[in-house]
Structures are given as C-alpha cells and as structure tokens.
Design a protein around this motif. Structure first.
Motif, PDB file in Angstrom:
ATOM      1  N   ILE A   1      -2.548 -47.179  42.379  1.00  0.00           N
ATOM      2  CA  ILE A   1      -1.629 -47.352  43.333  1.00  0.00           C
ATOM      3  C   ILE A   1      -1.094 -46.024  42.947  1.00  0.00           C
ATOM      4  N   GLY A   2      -1.004 -44.702  43.505  1.00  0.00           N
ATOM      5  CA  GLY A   2       0.188 -43.161  42.665  1.00  0.00           C
ATOM      6  C   GLY A   2      -0.912 -42.327  41.775  1.00  0.00           C
ATOM      7  N   GLY A   3      -0.506 -41.322  42.715  1.00  0.00           N
ATOM      8  CA  GLY A   3      -1.740 -39.937  41.796  1.00  0.00           C
ATOM      9  C   GLY A   3      -0.747 -39.326  41.267  1.00  0.00           C
ATOM     10  N   GLY A   4      -0.055 -40.067  40.305  1.00  0.00           N
ATOM     11  CA  GLY A   4       0.583 -38.998  38.863  1.00  0.00           C
ATOM     12  C   GLY A   4       0.026 -38.574  37.750  1.00  0.00           C
ATOM     13  N   VAL A   5       0.307 -38.468  36.945  1.00  0.00           N
ATOM     14  CA  VAL A   5      -0.343 -38.539  35.191  1.00  0.00           C
ATOM     15  C   VAL A   5      -1.085 -39.561  34.969  1.00  0.00           C
ATOM     16  N   GLY A   6      -0.136 -40.540  35.234  1.00  0.00           N
ATOM     17  CA  GLY A   6      -0.506 -41.969  35.567  1.00  0.00           C
ATOM     18  C   GLY A   6      -1.834 -42.252  35.837  1.00  0.00           C
ATOM     19  N   GLY A   7      -1.713 -42.465  36.835  1.00  0.00           N
ATOM     20  CA  GLY A   7      -2.473 -42.703  38.128  1.00  0.00           C
ATOM     21  C   GLY A   7      -3.966 -41.891  38.608  1.00  0.00           C
TER      22      GLY A   7
ATOM     23  N   ILE B   1      -4.570 -44.678  46.109  1.00  0.00           N
ATOM     24  CA  ILE B   1      -3.885 -44.079  46.933  1.00  0.00           C
ATOM     25  C   ILE B   1      -1.981 -43.671  46.532  1.00  0.00           C
ATOM     26  N   GLU B   2      -1.938 -42.458  46.825  1.00  0.00           N
ATOM     27  CA  GLU B   2      -0.417 -41.682  47.107  1.00  0.00           C
ATOM     28  C   GLU B   2       0.238 -41.066  48.292  1.00  0.00           C
ATOM     29  N   LYS B   3       1.163 -41.852  48.191  1.00  0.00           N
ATOM     30  CA  LYS B   3       1.827 -41.969  48.973  1.00  0.00           C
ATOM     31  C   LYS B   3       2.501 -39.834  49.850  1.00  0.00           C
ATOM     32  N   ASP B   4       2.694 -39.733  48.424  1.00  0.00           N
ATOM     33  CA  ASP B   4       3.375 -38.164  49.198  1.00  0.00           C
ATOM     34  C   ASP B   4       2.747 -37.044  48.376  1.00  0.00           C
TER      35      ASP B   4
ATOM     36  N   GLY C   1      -0.690 -35.541  41.953  1.00  0.00           N
ATOM     37  CA  GLY C   1       0.476 -35.084  40.572  1.00  0.00           C
ATOM     38  C   GLY C   1       1.062 -35.147  40.332  1.00  0.00           C
ATOM     39  N   GLY C   2       2.435 -35.880  41.180  1.00  0.00           N
ATOM     40  CA  GLY C   2       3.250 -36.908  41.073  1.00  0.00           C
ATOM     41  C   GLY C   2       4.589 -36.040  40.843  1.00  0.00           C
ATOM     42  N   THR C   3       5.456 -36.799  39.832  1.00  0.00           N
ATOM     43  CA  THR C   3       6.608 -35.759  39.108  1.00  0.00           C
ATOM     44  C   THR C   3       5.915 -34.889  38.593  1.00  0.00           C
ATOM     45  N   CYS C   4       5.354 -34.911  37.436  1.00  0.00           N
ATOM     46  CA  CYS C   4       4.770 -34.258  36.687  1.00  0.00           C
ATOM     47  C   CYS C   4       4.308 -32.700  37.028  1.00  0.00           C
TER      48      CYS C   4
ATOM     49  N   GLY D   1       8.591 -31.753  38.055  1.00  0.00           N
ATOM     50  CA  GLY D   1       8.572 -31.922  36.478  1.00  0.00           C
ATOM     51  C   GLY D   1       8.282 -30.892  35.347  1.00  0.00           C
ATOM     52  N   CYS D   2       7.209 -32.027  34.871  1.00  0.00           N
ATOM     53  CA  CYS D   2       7.103 -30.499  33.393  1.00  0.00           C
ATOM     54  C   CYS D   2       6.628 -29.238  34.066  1.00  0.00           C
ATOM     55  N   ILE D   3       5.821 -28.943  34.878  1.00  0.00           N
ATOM     56  CA  ILE D   3       5.463 -27.853  35.566  1.00  0.00           C
ATOM     57  C   ILE D   3       6.530 -27.062  35.817  1.00  0.00           C
TER      58      ILE D   3
ATOM     59  N   THR E   1       9.257 -27.026  35.749  1.00  0.00           N
ATOM     60  CA  THR E   1      10.848 -26.946  34.962  1.00  0.00           C
ATOM     61  C   THR E   1      10.501 -25.712  33.951  1.00  0.00           C
ATOM     62  N   LYS E   2       9.225 -25.645  33.616  1.00  0.00           N
ATOM     63  CA  LYS E   2       8.398 -24.766  32.718  1.00  0.00           C
ATOM     64  C   LYS E   2       8.479 -23.482  32.898  1.00  0.00           C
ATOM     65  N   SER E   3       8.020 -23.533  34.567  1.00  0.00           N
ATOM     66  CA  SER E   3       8.361 -22.216  35.200  1.00  0.00           C
ATOM     67  C   SER E   3       9.308 -21.603  35.682  1.00  0.00           C
TER      68      SER E   3
HETATM   69  C1  LIG Z   1      11.808 -32.280  35.734  1.00  0.00           C
HETATM   70  C2  LIG Z   1      11.273 -33.402  34.258  1.00  0.00           C
HETATM   71  C3  LIG Z   1      10.314 -32.833  33.700  1.00  0.00           C
HETATM   72  C4  LIG Z   1       9.453 -33.367  32.511  1.00  0.00           C
HETATM   73  N1  LIG Z   1       9.035 -32.341  31.876  1.00  0.00           N
HETATM   74  C5  LIG Z   1       8.484 -33.538  31.286  1.00  0.00           C
HETATM   75  C6  LIG Z   1       7.257 -32.640  30.294  1.00  0.00           C
HETATM   76  O1  LIG Z   1       7.502 -31.909  29.921  1.00  0.00           O
HETATM   77  N2  LIG Z   1       6.128 -33.297  29.592  1.00  0.00           N
HETATM   78  C7  LIG Z   1       6.106 -34.708  29.534  1.00  0.00           C
HETATM   79  O2  LIG Z   1       5.746 -35.212  29.099  1.00  0.00           O
HETATM   80  N3  LIG Z   1       6.542 -35.969  30.731  1.00  0.00           N
HETATM   81  C8  LIG Z   1       7.895 -34.532  30.831  1.00  0.00           C
HETATM   82  N4  LIG Z   1       8.488 -35.454  32.737  1.00  0.00           N
HETATM   83  C9  LIG Z   1       8.136 -36.534  32.382  1.00  0.00           C
HETATM   84  C10 LIG Z   1       6.818 -36.481  33.411  1.00  0.00           C
HETATM   85  O3  LIG Z   1       6.679 -36.245  34.203  1.00  0.00           O
HETATM   86  C11 LIG Z   1       6.394 -38.766  33.650  1.00  0.00           C
HETATM   87  O4  LIG Z   1       6.319 -39.031  32.312  1.00  0.00           O
HETATM   88  C12 LIG Z   1       5.276 -38.493  34.108  1.00  0.00           C
HETATM   89  O5  LIG Z   1       5.456 -38.259  35.643  1.00  0.00           O
HETATM   90  C13 LIG Z   1       5.313 -40.132  34.625  1.00  0.00           C
HETATM   91  O6  LIG Z   1       4.165 -40.565  35.237  1.00  0.00           O
HETATM   92  P1  LIG Z   1       3.588 -41.314  36.145  1.00  0.00           P
HETATM   93  O7  LIG Z   1       2.223 -41.402  37.158  1.00  0.00           O
HETATM   94  O8  LIG Z   1       3.630 -42.773  35.191  1.00  0.00           O
HETATM   95  O9  LIG Z   1       4.561 -40.882  37.315  1.00  0.00           O
HETATM   96  P2  LIG Z   1       4.745 -39.910  38.579  1.00  0.00           P
HETATM   97  O10 LIG Z   1       3.986 -38.792  38.368  1.00  0.00           O
HETATM   98  O11 LIG Z   1       6.129 -40.722  38.914  1.00  0.00           O
HETATM   99  O12 LIG Z   1       3.470 -40.420  39.599  1.00  0.00           O
HETATM  100  C14 LIG Z   1       4.016 -41.789  40.637  1.00  0.00           C
HETATM  101  C15 LIG Z   1       2.830 -41.665  41.580  1.00  0.00           C
HETATM  102  O13 LIG Z   1       3.560 -43.008  42.085  1.00  0.00           O
HETATM  103  C16 LIG Z   1       3.082 -42.467  43.873  1.00  0.00           C
HETATM  104  N5  LIG Z   1       3.900 -43.480  44.789  1.00  0.00           N
HETATM  105  C17 LIG Z   1       4.842 -45.104  44.425  1.00  0.00           C
HETATM  106  N6  LIG Z   1       5.040 -45.423  45.041  1.00  0.00           N
HETATM  107  C18 LIG Z   1       4.042 -45.587  45.562  1.00  0.00           C
HETATM  108  C19 LIG Z   1       2.953 -46.490  46.851  1.00  0.00           C
HETATM  109  N7  LIG Z   1       3.913 -47.167  46.584  1.00  0.00           N
HETATM  110  N8  LIG Z   1       2.402 -46.400  47.078  1.00  0.00           N
HETATM  111  C20 LIG Z   1       1.789 -44.707  46.700  1.00  0.00           C
HETATM  112  N9  LIG Z   1       1.892 -44.144  46.337  1.00  0.00           N
HETATM  113  C21 LIG Z   1       3.195 -44.297  45.227  1.00  0.00           C
HETATM  114  C22 LIG Z   1       4.272 -41.192  44.233  1.00  0.00           C
HETATM  115  O14 LIG Z   1       4.845 -41.031  45.270  1.00  0.00           O
HETATM  116  C23 LIG Z   1       3.759 -40.238  42.223  1.00  0.00           C
HETATM  117  O15 LIG Z   1       3.319 -39.083  43.277  1.00  0.00           O
HETATM  118  C24 LIG Z   1       9.558 -35.324  33.082  1.00  0.00           C
HETATM  119  C25 LIG Z   1      10.015 -35.503  34.437  1.00  0.00           C
HETATM  120  C26 LIG Z   1      11.175 -34.426  34.915  1.00  0.00           C
HETATM  121  C27 LIG Z   1      11.445 -35.100  35.866  1.00  0.00           C
END
Ligand SMILES: Cc1cc2nc3c(=O)[nH]c(=O)nc-3n(C[C@H](O)[C@H](O)[C@H](O)COP(=O)(O)OP(=O)(O)OC[C@H]3O[C@@H](n4cnc5c(N)ncnc54)[C@H](O)[C@@H]3O)c2cc1C
Length: 83
Positions: free
Chosen positions: A10-16, A33-36, A39-42, A46-48, A50-52
């Motif tokens: 659950i979650g298609g961010g850099v963890g998932g 499964i990704e609800k939004d 690629g998630g926050t990063c 977030g990362c990309i 803000t770097k831009s």
């Molecule tokens: C402004 C900003 C700048 C950043 N810059 C950096 C950087 O330069 N370098 C760095 O290493 N890190 C940076 N980070 C941190 C980095 O973005 C996070 O560490 C990283 O995104 C965490 O990945 P994650 O997969 O754990 O969570 P997320 O990226 O948040 O992914 C979680 C995903 O799960 C999905 N999700 C949540 N709940 C559900 C559900 N119930 N069902 C389905 N999908 C769900 C969400 O939609 C989301 O896509 C930054 C963060 C921010 C906010």
C-alpha cells in the motif's frame, strides 16, 4: 508447481514502488495500491519539485548578480506557469 508468493503493497512512494519492483523481480505476484499519484511525496511534491524551484531561484539570483560577471541583463520575467 508451487504457487507464487502474493504481496500487496500500500503506497506507491519511494518506500512502496522500489519494494514492489524488488518483490516482483524476486518472483512474487505483487499488487501495488496507490490512492493518489505514483511516486508519492518525493516525486510529486517533495524532493524533485523543491529541487526544481531551488534551481530556478539560483538562475534568478545569477541574473540579478549578472553585472558582477560583466553582463547586463534586464527585462527578464519569472513565470512558473506550465511550460
Ligand atoms: C518538501 C519536501 C522535500 C523533500 N526533500 C527530500 C530530499 O531532498 N531528499 C530526501 O531524501 N527526502 C526528501 N523528502 C522526504 C521524502 O519525500 C520522503 O522521505 C519520502 O517521500 C517518503 O517516502 P514514502 O514512500 O515513505 O512515503 P510517501 O512518498 O509519502 O508515499 C506514500 C504513498 O502512499 C500513498 N498512500 C497513503 N495512504 C494510502 C492508502 N490508504 N491507500 C493507498 N495509497 C496510500 C500516498 O498517496 C503516497 O503516494 C522531502 C519531503 C518534502 C515534504
């Protein structure tokens, strides 16, 4: 033949998504499964992005300081609209 291991992530961010790719490469039957936005926050907020913005700010600063380098640069505009 043995059933494939089934994994749901659950979650298609850099963890998932790397976990999903890794599990699939190891032979599992993976559902991601990704609800939004994939690629998630990063990738999306977030990362990309803000770097831009940081790079854009650096370019603006270089333009402002251009006379230090012997370059007169007037009339530039900042427009962060879609390109
Ligand atoms: C402004 C900003 C700048 C950043 N810059 C950096 C950087 O330069 N370098 C760095 O290493 N890190 C940076 N980070 C941190 C980095 O973005 C996070 O560490 C990283 O995104 C965490 O990945 P994650 O997969 O754990 O969570 P997320 O990226 O948040 O992914 C979680 C995903 O799960 C999905 N999700 C949540 N709940 C559900 C559900 N119930 N069902 C389905 N999908 C769900 C969400 O939609 C989301 O896509 C930054 C963060 C921010 C906010």
């Amino acid at each position: 033949m043995a059933d494939k291991t089934r994994i749901t992530i659950i979650g298609g961010g850099v963890g998932g998504y790397p976990a999903a790719i890794r599990a699939a490469r190891m032979g599992a039957d993976v559902t991601l499964i990704e609800k939004d936005a994939l690629g998630g926050t990063c990738l999306n907020w977030g990362c990309i992005p803000t770097k831009s913005l940081l790079q854009s700010a650096g370019v603006i600063q270089t333009l402002k300081d251009s006379e230090v380098f012997g370059v007169k640069c007037k009339g530039y505009e900042v427009d962060f609209g879609p390109s």
